[in-house]
Design an enzyme around this catalytic site. Structure first.
Site, PDB file in Angstrom:
ATOM      1  N   LYS A 106      -5.789 -11.871   5.841  1.00 42.09           N
ATOM      2  CA  LYS A 106      -4.628 -12.714   5.451  1.00 42.09           C
ATOM      3  C   LYS A 106      -3.935 -13.567   6.576  1.00 42.09           C
ATOM      4  O   LYS A 106      -3.425 -14.688   6.593  1.00 42.09           O
ATOM      5  CB  LYS A 106      -3.666 -11.675   5.131  1.00 42.09           C
ATOM      6  CG  LYS A 106      -3.922 -10.954   3.869  1.00 42.09           C
ATOM      7  CD  LYS A 106      -3.665 -11.890   2.508  1.00 42.09           C
ATOM      8  CE  LYS A 106      -3.585 -11.143   1.348  1.00 42.09           C
ATOM      9  NZ  LYS A 106      -3.329 -11.876   0.116  1.00 42.09           N
ATOM     10  N   SER A 135      -5.949  -4.118  10.004  1.00 38.89           N
ATOM     11  CA  SER A 135      -7.354  -3.789   9.015  1.00 38.89           C
ATOM     12  C   SER A 135      -8.075  -5.254   8.869  1.00 38.89           C
ATOM     13  O   SER A 135      -7.583  -6.219   9.060  1.00 38.89           O
ATOM     14  CB  SER A 135      -7.161  -3.240   7.782  1.00 38.89           C
ATOM     15  OG  SER A 135      -6.478  -4.137   6.817  1.00 38.89           O
ATOM     16  N   THR A 162       0.992 -10.889   3.339  1.00 38.40           N
ATOM     17  CA  THR A 162       1.449  -9.648   3.409  1.00 38.40           C
ATOM     18  C   THR A 162       2.067  -9.363   4.792  1.00 38.40           C
ATOM     19  O   THR A 162       2.048 -10.073   5.713  1.00 38.40           O
ATOM     20  CB  THR A 162       0.161  -8.663   3.430  1.00 38.40           C
ATOM     21  OG1 THR A 162       0.603  -7.264   3.816  1.00 38.40           O
ATOM     22  CG2 THR A 162      -0.827  -9.107   4.535  1.00 38.40           C
ATOM     23  N   TYR A 173      -8.596  -6.314   6.217  1.00 39.40           N
ATOM     24  CA  TYR A 173      -8.165  -6.914   5.162  1.00 39.40           C
ATOM     25  C   TYR A 173      -6.898  -7.707   5.624  1.00 39.40           C
ATOM     26  O   TYR A 173      -6.878  -8.901   5.241  1.00 39.40           O
ATOM     27  CB  TYR A 173      -7.542  -5.972   4.039  1.00 39.40           C
ATOM     28  CG  TYR A 173      -6.105  -6.375   3.257  1.00 39.40           C
ATOM     29  CD1 TYR A 173      -6.588  -7.220   2.256  1.00 39.40           C
ATOM     30  CD2 TYR A 173      -5.111  -5.867   3.569  1.00 39.40           C
ATOM     31  CE1 TYR A 173      -5.546  -7.786   1.639  1.00 39.40           C
ATOM     32  CE2 TYR A 173      -3.971  -6.175   2.852  1.00 39.40           C
ATOM     33  CZ  TYR A 173      -4.112  -7.311   1.996  1.00 39.40           C
ATOM     34  OH  TYR A 173      -2.978  -7.715   1.259  1.00 39.40           O
ATOM     35  N   HIS A 174      -5.926  -7.115   6.464  1.00 40.98           N
ATOM     36  CA  HIS A 174      -4.910  -7.851   6.882  1.00 40.98           C
ATOM     37  C   HIS A 174      -5.251  -9.081   7.682  1.00 40.98           C
ATOM     38  O   HIS A 174      -4.623 -10.047   7.650  1.00 40.98           O
ATOM     39  CB  HIS A 174      -4.140  -6.838   7.912  1.00 40.98           C
ATOM     40  CG  HIS A 174      -3.477  -5.767   6.795  1.00 40.98           C
ATOM     41  ND1 HIS A 174      -3.670  -4.548   6.879  1.00 40.98           N
ATOM     42  CD2 HIS A 174      -2.237  -5.994   6.102  1.00 40.98           C
ATOM     43  CE1 HIS A 174      -3.176  -3.925   5.840  1.00 40.98           C
ATOM     44  NE2 HIS A 174      -2.134  -4.576   5.440  1.00 40.98           N
TER      45      HIS A 174
END
Length: 479
Positions: A266, A260, A225, A262-263
């Site tokens: 990644k 976040s 991302t 989530y990030h």
């Protein structure tokens, strides 16, 4: 979309009441049985059929013939039987990619535990489009295309299941979409932050070990991302940055400033893949993708049962998707904060082409290359203004309002990200012009009777991520 883990290891639990297939399940399991009879409403089916030919379009039909024209990429069966496993192939990007590759002669296996559908059930969400079960989707694709997609239902984080499925299919390339992909979801509460990181990081490690042990020549195409980079006050390069420090020069992974949990997962993936490439000589392509928009690809619009999902809620919906739906139903377009947040965007048709390009032009053994996968940059306010302007001729009098930003992010910043490598390999972008916004607005208007107004508002505040469960109030925020 996601391949979240039913088994989570010592001391880590998946968010209750998430129910996933039993370890080693094949084509069945809790979600498979529960969703297997999902049908497209007759009204929606009639609308879909009115919007396109009942069968495959001419382009896709030609792509499915042996003697196909050679003047367009989509009309050639250039996959030549290359075996591609798509982890998370029931999701938004994964489903479109699976059909795109299958239509072009690749041998495709979808591996998914269907937990993205369970997230909707869990949080009370619903896609704007009436999507069928993955079993019905795959069956219908076989009927309209005469191409078979192999289906494995199970958990990527379950090594016994995944390693067995991987060895049986023996892919030449693995496309890894199988992660919990929502920043707001990862910030609902502690449980979902832990779940997101465990599911995403451990799942990717399992993929790396499977390649090392069972198919060392398999090429990993991993969806990253652009959010890994954050918003630095310098140009964003494609994965790596050459720096000079104290008279010495080196090329290093570009610094990451994830926004976040989530990030951050990644970012951890990228580091693990780079290590595996260096230590085990794995060939890997890390695609740092921007915000994807659009529902239509040639294949997903070939039949009502193949239609893709469209998320517009505050958990999984992107800003563009939300703005389009808000305009269609007469809700104010809600810009978070100042609206200067700038991001990269790309059409779903470009996403599937980028994946094909990466597969057809694999990285070298021992290389982890990085492509920034987007085609244009817009600020949130730019997108809101565009939707408002193009909605007016359609009778949509959209009001733009600013609301407090639930995220912790710079609302005005410098942003210039490089994205040349995929175009150098042949990507011909579809740009977010007036016709694209028009088609999205028309699509939202067509399905506006399915819109649930209470799902539009943001419901997850980055500053208040609690230790206790936030499920009950995550999707719907009270006034």
């Amino acid at each position: 979309m996601s391949s979240a883990g039913a088994k989570t290891g010592p001391g880590v639990k998946a968010p209750a009441p998430l129910k996933l297939p039993l370890a080693g399940a094949r084509g069945t399991g809790f979600l498979g049985a529960r969703l297997g009879n999902l049908a497209v409403p007759k009204k929606a089916e009639a609308v879909c059929r009115a919007s396109h030919d009942r069968g495959l379009s001419a382009t896709v039909q030609s792509a499915l013939t042996t003697e196909a024209p050679s003047n367009t990429v989509s009309a050639t069966r250039d996959g030549k039987g290359t075996k591609v496993m798509i982890i998370g192939g029931d999701g938004y990007c994964g489903w479109a990619t699976a059909l795109h590759l299958s239509a072009r002669g690749y041998s495709v296996c979808i591996l998914d535990n269907l937990c993205r559908r369970e997230f909707d059930m869990q949080l009370g969400l619903e896609t704007l489009t009436p999507i069928a079960s993955v079993h019905d989707r795959v069956k219908r694709w076989g009927e309209v295309s005469a191409q078979n997609i192999h289906l494995e239902i199970g958990d990527l984080c379950d090594w016994d299941f995944f390693s067995d499925a991987f060895r049986n299919f023996a892919p030449d390339a693995v496309v890894h979409f199988g992660e919990q992909r929502s920043a707001p979801y990862s910030m609902i509460d502690r449980q979902r932050a832990v779940f997101t990181q465990h599911n995403n990081v451990i799942g990717t490690i399992n993929v790396l070990f499977a390649i090392k042990e069972f198919k060392p020549d398999c090429h990993l195409v991993k969806l990253g991302t652009m959010g890994e980079y954050g918003t630095p006050n310098i140009d964003i390069e494609e994965g790596y940055l050459t720096v000079t420090h104290n008279g010495r020069t080196d090329t290093l992974p570009y610094p990451k400033q994830a926004g976040s949990f989530y990030h951050l997962s990644k970012v951890h993936d990228s580091h693990n893949i780079l290590f595996a490439a260096r230590a085990w000589k794995i060939a890997a392509t890390d695609l740092n993708q921007g915000i994807v928009y659009g529902v239509r690809t040639e294949e997903t619009m070939a039949d009502p049962l193949l239609i893709n999902r469209y998320d517009y809620d505050g958990i999984f919906g992107t800003a563009l998707n939300r703005f389009v739906v808000q305009a269609a139903v007469g809700h104010p377009i809600t810009v978070y904060g100042k609206g200067g947040q700038t991001r990269g965007f790309l059409d779903i048709r470009d996403t599937v082409r980028c994946i094909q390009i990466a597969i057809d032009n694999p990285a070298a053994k021992g290389e982890m290359r990085v492509f920034n996968q987007f085609t244009e940059q817009f600020s949130v306010r730019d997108i809101a203004d565009l939707v408002k302007r193009l909605g007016a001729p359609m009778g949509l009098n959209a009001e733009i309002i600013q609301i407090p930003n639930p995220r912790v992010e710079a609302e005005e910043h410098y942003y210039n990200a490089k994205h040349a490598k995929l175009e150098e390999l042949g990507l011909q972008p579809h740009l977010l012009g007036d016709s694209m916004i028009d088609s999205l607005l028309e699509f939202a208007i067509r399905y506006k009777d399915r819109v649930r107004m209470e799902l539009i508002k943001p419901a997850v505040d980055w500053r208040k991520t609690p230790v206790t469960s936030g499920t009950a109030k995550a999707a719907v925020k009270a006034d």
